[in-house]
Design a protein around this motif. Sequence first.
Motif, short mmCIF file in Angstrom:
data_model
loop_
_atom_site.label_atom_id
_atom_site.label_comp_id
_atom_site.label_asym_id
_atom_site.label_seq_id
_atom_site.Cartn_x
_atom_site.Cartn_y
_atom_site.Cartn_z
N GLU A 81 7.10 2.47 -6.22
CA GLU A 81 7.05 3.91 -6.05
C GLU A 81 8.47 4.45 -6.03
O GLU A 81 9.32 3.95 -5.28
CB GLU A 81 6.33 4.29 -4.74
N THR B 13 -3.20 6.98 -4.75
CA THR B 13 -1.93 6.69 -4.08
C THR B 13 -1.77 7.57 -2.84
O THR B 13 -1.34 7.09 -1.78
CB THR B 13 -0.75 6.91 -5.05
N GLU B 14 -2.13 8.84 -2.96
CA GLU B 14 -2.01 9.74 -1.80
C GLU B 14 -2.97 9.34 -0.68
O GLU B 14 -2.62 9.40 0.50
CB GLU B 14 -2.24 11.20 -2.22
N ARG B 17 -1.40 6.40 1.00
CA ARG B 17 -0.27 6.81 1.84
C ARG B 17 -0.77 7.39 3.18
O ARG B 17 -0.25 7.09 4.24
CB ARG B 17 0.57 7.86 1.11
N ALA B 89 3.74 3.47 -1.66
CA ALA B 89 2.30 3.52 -1.92
C ALA B 89 2.11 3.52 -3.43
O ALA B 89 2.83 4.20 -4.16
CB ALA B 89 1.69 4.77 -1.31
N ALA B 94 -0.09 -0.65 -0.55
CA ALA B 94 1.06 -0.03 0.11
C ALA B 94 1.92 -1.14 0.69
O ALA B 94 1.44 -2.25 0.94
CB ALA B 94 0.61 0.92 1.21
#
Lengths: 140, 149
Positions: A81, B13-14, B17, B89, B94
């Motif tokens: 990321e 991904t969110e 996270r 993430a 993660a």
Amino acid sequence: MSAHAPAYATVMEVHDAFRRSDYFRMAALYARDVEWTMHAPESIFPVGGRRRGKGAVFLMLLNIGLHYRFDRYEIEDVIAEGDWAAVVADVTITQRSTGRIIRCRTAGFNQVRDGKVVAYRGFIDSFDAAEQILGRTIVP
Amino acid sequence: MPLQPSQQALQKTEQTRTALANLLGAFTGGDRERLAACYDDDVDWLFLAPASVFPFAGKRRGKVEVFKGFATLFQSYRVTEYYVEAMLADGDWASTYSVGQMLQLSTQRTIRLRTGNFYRFRDGKVIEYRGFTDSLDIVEQVLGRELDF
């Protein structure tokens, strides 16, 4: 895992160069003043401790090559990321002086800027790896 | 040129996270009930350190086993400091690079450690965990002496 993060491509290229022992290509992917840490005691692991600068990192890699032969280096997971990419790898090496085979998992966190690794933080299960290197159980 | 992530991938991904932030908040806040809710019943859990010194370490399967491990950890140690230096993430995975301190209750010694943590989430819960640390260094800190090789 994600191929979207800017760090992903650089770190995968580093690993590809490492697997092929192409240290010139690998060196080009590290920043001149890279900050490099492997969380393992330097007294047992030539790879352990902190190093600053590309010269110190590659001197250490040369030292590892003198003592160990890499037999297997398989990436299990990559999490990327932004400018970070974390890699878990399954590694098998042979200790040249004894022929002992050491198998361990490594985890590495790489920070990438402008296509070059500027920081690395690595882990191994150093207790287990030390027992394999010494060829005996360590009784705490 | 990196590929462009899909909207679905960004959403996942969110979600990951958010789930990780919730887990870390529960852990650092000592909220065991909230922490338990962050793990899947069948979680596959591994912390790479010798179980002979750290009863909570090693491989565990299922939330019940993981929390038996946490219970033994909290019987012997109190987490006094924990912060995340890097948090990533990526889809349902993660990872964190963390720095922490624990107080060993029996000796009042402070144990300093850095950990690399890898989590895989499904439906907001951890289904897989892999934890790394400099286990030899931690063993020496816990014992209060250098090991004789």
